[in-house]
Design a protein around this motif. Structure first.
Motif, PDB file in Angstrom:
ATOM      1  N   GLU A 124       4.037   3.933   8.060  1.00 35.66           N
ATOM      2  CA  GLU A 124       5.008   3.415   7.096  1.00 35.66           C
ATOM      3  C   GLU A 124       6.328   3.109   7.763  1.00 35.66           C
ATOM      4  O   GLU A 124       7.006   2.134   7.415  1.00 35.66           O
TER       5      GLU A 124
ATOM      6  N   GLU B 234      -6.805   2.564   2.830  1.00 35.75           N
ATOM      7  CA  GLU B 234      -5.737   1.659   3.256  1.00 35.75           C
ATOM      8  C   GLU B 234      -5.176   2.007   4.619  1.00 35.75           C
ATOM      9  O   GLU B 234      -4.863   1.139   5.414  1.00 35.75           O
ATOM     10  N   TYR B 235      -5.000   3.302   4.868  1.00 35.80           N
ATOM     11  CA  TYR B 235      -4.317   3.692   6.087  1.00 35.80           C
ATOM     12  C   TYR B 235      -5.249   4.168   7.184  1.00 35.80           C
ATOM     13  O   TYR B 235      -4.810   4.368   8.313  1.00 35.80           O
TER      14      TYR B 235
ATOM     15  N   ILE C 299       0.451   8.754   8.657  1.00 37.99           N
ATOM     16  CA  ILE C 299       0.834   7.847   7.573  1.00 37.99           C
ATOM     17  C   ILE C 299       2.314   7.525   7.664  1.00 37.99           C
ATOM     18  O   ILE C 299       2.736   6.369   7.534  1.00 37.99           O
TER      19      ILE C 299
ATOM     20  N   LYS D 166       0.804  -1.224   0.000  1.00 42.69           N
ATOM     21  CA  LYS D 166       0.000   0.000   0.000  1.00 42.69           C
ATOM     22  C   LYS D 166       0.834   1.268   0.000  1.00 42.69           C
ATOM     23  O   LYS D 166       0.309   2.347  -0.210  1.00 42.69           O
TER      24      LYS D 166
ATOM     25  N   LEU E 186       0.617   3.942  -2.786  1.00 38.03           N
ATOM     26  CA  LEU E 186      -0.317   5.073  -2.832  1.00 38.03           C
ATOM     27  C   LEU E 186       0.346   6.348  -2.363  1.00 38.03           C
ATOM     28  O   LEU E 186       0.243   7.390  -3.009  1.00 38.03           O
TER      29      LEU E 186
ATOM     30  N   LEU F 236      -6.469   9.568  -5.092  1.00 36.30           N
ATOM     31  CA  LEU F 236      -5.423   8.886  -4.331  1.00 36.30           C
ATOM     32  C   LEU F 236      -5.679   9.021  -2.840  1.00 36.30           C
ATOM     33  O   LEU F 236      -5.478   8.080  -2.072  1.00 36.30           O
ATOM     34  N   ILE F 237      -6.153  10.225  -2.442  1.00 33.46           N
ATOM     35  CA  ILE F 237      -6.410  10.424  -1.018  1.00 33.46           C
ATOM     36  C   ILE F 237      -7.504   9.489  -0.542  1.00 33.46           C
ATOM     37  O   ILE F 237      -7.423   8.893   0.539  1.00 33.46           O
TER      38      ILE F 237
ATOM     39  N   ARG G 268      -8.165   6.546  -1.702  1.00 37.36           N
ATOM     40  CA  ARG G 268      -7.577   5.224  -1.568  1.00 37.36           C
ATOM     41  C   ARG G 268      -6.687   5.123  -0.348  1.00 37.36           C
ATOM     42  O   ARG G 268      -6.661   4.121   0.356  1.00 37.36           O
ATOM     43  N   ILE G 269      -5.910   6.219  -0.109  1.00 37.76           N
ATOM     44  CA  ILE G 269      -5.038   6.214   1.066  1.00 37.76           C
ATOM     45  C   ILE G 269      -5.884   6.095   2.326  1.00 37.76           C
ATOM     46  O   ILE G 269      -5.544   5.365   3.263  1.00 37.76           O
TER      47      ILE G 269
END
Lengths: 510, 137, 498
Positions: free
Chosen positions: B122, B109-110, B118, A168, A171, B102-103, B105-106
């Protein structure tokens, strides 16, 4: 136009525009048809056609002539002109050749990296990216460069984000790339705006004519600064490189292979074109020695990036940092401000594209079979995946610059250029940084061949559809290390074209 | 240097001042704000400053809108920057749309769209990877 | 068969051997037999080339033109032919030894071993017959890469560390110094061809000559001149056939061969002596000779001792080049052959001792001569050759070097050569002496045999491992009588056509 017979001769008149239009039309076709295998065929057909077109254009212009195509029949500087000389023809060849080889590889590779429903869209974005890169390189109009730059960038962001299915972090990598890339493109546009303000034209040949008279003007100098920084973000000059490692690492393997070999190359070409053809070489040299800026950053890139590459645990990240270092070499060639320097940059453009694409494809094959590119997990693969490992070794040797590989030829020209200028210290720096490459390449070699495999899973060799494209490029990297006729003569012709020893502005914007 | 305090200079170049202020504001927001949506907003402000720079350079004193009126003495403002900026606006919209997608999707996921969080997540992933690497050597 | 064809065959045959190795990976005897046949054929081709060269001396064949002015070209000249003869002849012997060693020791990865071996010989032939520095550099790098798997063969932590040092120093020097020197030379003269009398005359002067020479000397890491000598002892982690190959046939001889070629054909002996650019090298080489010999005396591990002995002997050849006289150069060339024969004997004896007894330390080898008489006899002969006593080949090499030093008026060099012979005695003869004349301090074999190992009696090593060193020991003897022919053969490189 439609009444003319569709012979090769007739079509060849329109090659410049066809170069861009064919992939551009293939993209929405792929979406509308919606069947993945047909989308692949469309993309592949577009690539092959582009390859044929770019090769034939290169053969036409390699003697120093220029193809000038007026879109819509409007004469420049009012209309948009596509201008092909040895420099862009060479880069077009690189772009289309890499695309043709990477596509069959991508077909298999994305099976395991992107979900089936998204694969058609992958090909669409790929084609758009390809169009953008081709357009960026072939156009003779400055604003057109921006348009195609953004086309390619936007599709690149999507392509990178497609890697989210595996990891992920793709992204956030895509998002960061988006922010930085947009800032870079906007800086470029600001520079263009300033130029337009002072000269009233956006045609590159016309600009080249008008700028010498304005060489003392601060606006023009500022414009050069904005343009260099803007393109610099795109090609990952040292302090502006932060987007690259993550984007290359987390993108799908086929995307990384394609991008590593094409995106930065096109950006370097645009930089060269602006620095040397639009702004005359003396101007660029005189402006507070662009030399003093590009040269130290190139050297820092060569060393810092190579050293960081040594400490990476993920093979893709290592190769990404290695790419930054190799871009440093290309910038070094630019900073020589000599014919040999630009020849070195152009030939390294080609050699690095071939080498890096081969390496990333080999790593992608490993990812396909094992699901990871984490170096400690690759132990013992030398025995289980012999062909893939051999490809990595061969690519690694080319990165180091062992004789009989393409990388060696680039190093040779680069060092010759340094010695020509009497910069013996630069020659020592170049070889010193090559030695750092030995370290990170050999770490991988040791892991692949001299360590015992981890765990009990037996890994098989990658399928032929992945191996064959990889090995085509590996053999190319060895071939172009032994037969440099095409690459060296094209690079020299490109340097001539860029430096104006074959005049760009012949019959200003005819 | 003295020209900077010349009132004519300041007022005469106000569009550039405005452009610079917007540009810097936009960049500042991109860099300093942690929320991803705010970054996209900052980017938009930055791009808007460029639009203004271009359009303002097209205006000619005494020029009218660049629509052909049939009067041969008419002075028109330069239409070319308008066209260029239309292109740039479209590009900007596409970029914004992509950024926002994209935001989304982020966020999926996050579960967060704050840059710090984030980064934290990571880093944890990276640490775990490094641990695995260390465990293997 | 034309000269061109012979030259190409010398490259093709080892390449085919490597390929055959990979195909026959599962058929041991077929694989090793194929390589054996290849080695004999190669030797035959080289000997034939000797004959052809006598008839038509100046033939070259261009294989590939890489860049304008830079091509991969092969040609035969006396020094190269000497090197190739030694290399191909000793390949036969090393191969037999290698087969015996690998099987006797139950080593792993045979195919990788023999394939890399063949590739190393391929690279060596390329070096021997290169007609310009560019070609030589390509094969030089290939030699480093093809011998890496051989050094790292055992895959233990020590092997990997040793291999890293090996690769690090060799590649570091070749890319860091040699490449720069080559491109600089090309830049100055526009060519990299090997020409009698050198190509640099008139193109470079003053201290720059010495600097260019320094770049070459330090760049040729394979010649193990100090301080870039550490790779040699580090490479001792390799199996002994590799050490025999490295120390006699391929790598080190390629290094000093390149050194001589650079001195004779790039700089030119006369140019070197008139500019005095190599004087510093005389001192460095002399220091290297003495220091290495002294270190050798302190080493208990036999292979390490032999490694330092090699560093010392290689510096003899470098000294020969540095003296900048014809006798010096001839002496260097002669010593390539003499040292090769002597050292390979010593190493193969060390390998034989290891296979039979698994002993590596000199202090453990007392009394061994009585149970392994052939091995130790060969060792004695090899030692005498290295020391430089007649009637063994090594004496001729030393003699010519001393004459060369006298010609150059370098008394210090003469003294160094003499002292070094004494030091050679000090670190080589005791091994033989203790082996034959002292009793074995270990308890009677019969007593421990039952408890410790299935082999209760130490006997001579297997035939395949003992025969080769015996053959090369005889070779040392023969070379003494052939030395005159060799000298005559090498004469053209330093006379006429300057």
């Amino acid at each position: 136009m439609f009444s003319a017979p569709f012979t090769f001769a007739a079509l060849s008149q329109h090659f410049p525009i066809l170069q861009v239009v064919i992939p551009l039309i293939a993209a929405p076709l792929a979406v509308f048809i919606g069947v993945t295998s047909i989308a692949f065929l469309l993309a592949f057909a577009a690539s092959i056609t582009s390859l044929i077109i770019s090769y034939s254009m290169l053969m036409q212009v390699i003697d120093g002539s220029v193809i000038s195509y007026h879109i819509g029949g409007w004469a420049p500087p009012w209309g948009i002109e596509y201008r092909v000389d040895a420099a862009n023809a060479f880069v077009l060849l690189i772009l289309s050749a890499i695309s043709t080889v990477v596509l069959p590889y991508a077909k298999t590779s994305i099976e395991r990296e992107i979900r089936a429903s998204a694969q058609t869209l992958f090909y669409t974005c790929y084609l758009l990216c390809f169009t953008g890169l081709l357009g960026m390189v072939i156009t003779g109009d400055a604003f057109n460069v921006f348009v195609f730059l953004e086309i390619s960038s936007l599709s690149t962001y999507v392509l990178v984000a497609l890697g989210a299915e595996r990891d992920k972090r793709a992204l956030t990598a895509a998002f960061n790339y988006l922010i930085m890339g947009t800032i870079g493109a906007t800086f470029f546009v600001i520079g263009l705006g300033l130029l337009y303000m002072m000269t009233g034209t956006l045609n590159m040949a016309d600009l080249a004519n008008r700028l010498p008279a304005l060489s003392d003007n601060r606006t023009v100098q500022t414009a050069l600064g904005f343009i260099v920084v803007g393109m610099g973000l795109k090609l990952a000059i040292y302090p502006l490189h932060l987007w690259l490692p993550n984007a290359y690492t987390y993108a799908p393997s086929a995307v990384t292979a394609f991008l590593a070999a094409t995106a930065t190359k096109a950006a370097i070409y645009v930089l060269l074109r602006f620095m040397f053809s639009v702004f005359a070489p003396d101007f660029t040299a005189a402006t507070g020695a662009l030399n003093l800026i590009i040269l130290p950053f190139a050297v820092i890139a060569m060393f810092a990036a190579s050293i960081i590459a040594v400490f990476q645990a993920d093979l893709k990240k290592t190769l990404a940092y290695s790419s930054i270092a190799q871009i440093g070499y290309m910038l070094l060639g630019i900073s020589y401000f000599s014919h040999t320097g630009i020849t070195a940059t152009m030939i390294h453009l080609f050699n690095h594209a071939v080498t890096k694409a081969a390496l990333f494809m080999a790593v992608g094959a490993i990812v396909y079979q094992t699901g990871t590119s984490f170096i400690p997990k690759l132990a013992g693969l030398g025995k289980q995946m012999p062909w893939t490992s051999a490809a990595i070794v061969a690519g690694g040797l080319s990165l180091i610059g062992i004789p009989a590989t393409a990388g060696f030829i680039s190093k040779w020209v680069l060092i010759s250029g340094a010695l020509e200028k009497g910069w013996w210290w630069m020659a020592m720096l170049i070889v010193a940084s090559s030695l750092i490459a030995v370290i990170y390449v050999w770490q991988v070699v040791e892991t692949l061949y001299l360590k015992e495999p981890v765990g009990d899973v037996v890994v098989k060799e990658a399928p032929l559809s992945l191996l064959i494209p990889t090995w085509i490029l590996v053999i190319a990297s060895i071939y172009f290390g032994l037969d440099t006729e095409l690459t060296l003569s094209s690079a020299r012709a490109a340097a001539d074209a860029l430096l104006g020893t074959a005049p760009l502005a012949a019959g200003a914007g005819s | 240097m003295s020209e900077l305090f010349d009132v004519n200079f300041i007022i005469g170049h106000f569009q550039y001042w405005l452009g610079i202020i917007l540009m810097m504001t936009g960049l500042f927001v991109v860099v300093s704000r942690g929320n991803l949506v705010k970054k996209v907003v900052g980017l938009n402000v930055f791009q808007t400053s460029v639009f203004m720079l271009y359009i303002s350079m097209g205006k000619i004193t005494g020029g009218t809108a660049p629509i052909f009126t049939g009067n041969p003495q008419e002075v028109y403002s330069n239409p070319l920057p308008h066209v260029l900026i239309l292109t740039a606006i479209v590009v900007g919209i596409a970029t914004t749309a992509l950024g926002l997608a994209l935001i989304v999707r982020i966020r999926e996921e996050y579960e967060t769209i704050e840059e710090d969080n984030i980064q934290h997540l990571e880093n944890a992933m990276q640490r775990k990877e490094d641990q695995d690497a260390g465990a293997m050597i | 068969m034309s000269v061109e064809l012979s030259l190409i065959l010398t490259l093709l045959i080892p390449l085919l051997a490597a390929w055959a190795n990979m195909i026959f990976r599962n058929h041991e005897n077929l694989r090793d037999g194929a390589t054996f046949i290849a080695s004999i054929v190669l030797f035959g081709v080289v000997v034939n080339l000797l004959r052809q060269h006598a008839a038509s001396p100046d033939i070259s064949v261009e294989l590939l033109s890489v860049m304008p002015g830079l091509s991969i070209t092969l040609s035969a000249e006396p020094l190269g032919l000497l090197f190739a003869t030694i290399a191909s002849g000793l390949w036969i012997i090393t191969h037999i030894f290698g087969v015996g060693y690998m099987r006797g020791n139950n080593e792993d990865h045979h195919t990788r071993f023999f394939t890399s071996f063949s590739l190393a010989i391929f690279a060596t032939m390329g070096i021997a017959f290169s007609a310009n520095m560019f070609t030589l550099f390509i094969f030089y790098e290939l030699l480093t890469i093809s011998t890496y798997p051989l050094v790292a063969h055992k895959q233990t932590m020590d092997a990997k560390k040793g291999a890293r040092t090996y690769l690090g120093i060799l590649m570091g020097t070749s890319i860091g110094f040699l490449l720069v020197a080559i491109i600089w030379t090309w830049h100055l003269t526009g060519t990299l061809d090997f020409v009698k009398g050198g190509i640099l005359e008139g193109k470079i002067e003053g201290p720059l000559v010495a600097i260019l020479l320094a770049l070459y000397v330090f760049g040729i890491g394979k010649a193990a001149i100090m301080p870039f000598h550490r790779w040699l002892p580090a490479a001792m982690v390799a199996p002994t056939p590799v050490s025999a190959l490295l120390h006699a046939v391929a790598v080190v001889k390629a290094g000093v061969f390149t050194m001589l070629k650079v001195g004779i054909y790039i700089f030119g002996i006369d140019f070197l002596s008139t500019t005095g650019a190599s004087e510093w090298l005389i001192w460095l080489a002399s220091a290297s000779i003495l220091i290495a010999s002294l270190i050798a005396m302190t080493k208990d591990n036999l292979k390490a001792r032999l490694a330092y002995s090699t560093i010392s002997q290689l510096s003899y050849i470098t000294l020969g080049m540095a003296l900048a006289t014809s006798m010096g150069a001839l002496g260097g060339g002669m010593h390539i052959a003499m040292h090769a024969m002597g050292k390979i004997t010593l190493f193969m004896c060390a390998g034989s001792i290891y296979v039979a007894t698994h002993k590596t330390k000199v202090s453990e080898m007392t009394g061994l001569g009585r149970v392994m008489p052939f091995t130790f006899a060969a060792f004695l002969i090899g030692s005498l050759s290295i020391i430089g006593l007649p009637p063994l080949g090594g004496s001729w090499g030393k003699w010519l070097l001393i004459v060369g030093a006298a010609d150059a008026g370098q008394q210090v060099a003469i003294a160094v050569l003499m002292i070094s012979s004494l030091l050679n005695v000090a670190y080589l003869l005791p091994i033989v002496g203790k082996g034959f004349f002292l009793a074995n301090p270990e308890p009677k074999p019969a007593a421990i045999g039952a408890a410790i190992s299935p082999k209760s009696k130490i006997a001579e090593a297997p035939l395949l491992v003992v025969l080769p060193p015996v053959l090369t020991a005889i070779g040392c003897l023969l070379l003494f009588f052939y030395a005159g022919h060799i000298q005559e053969f090498l004469m053209p490189i330093v006379t006429s056509g300057k």
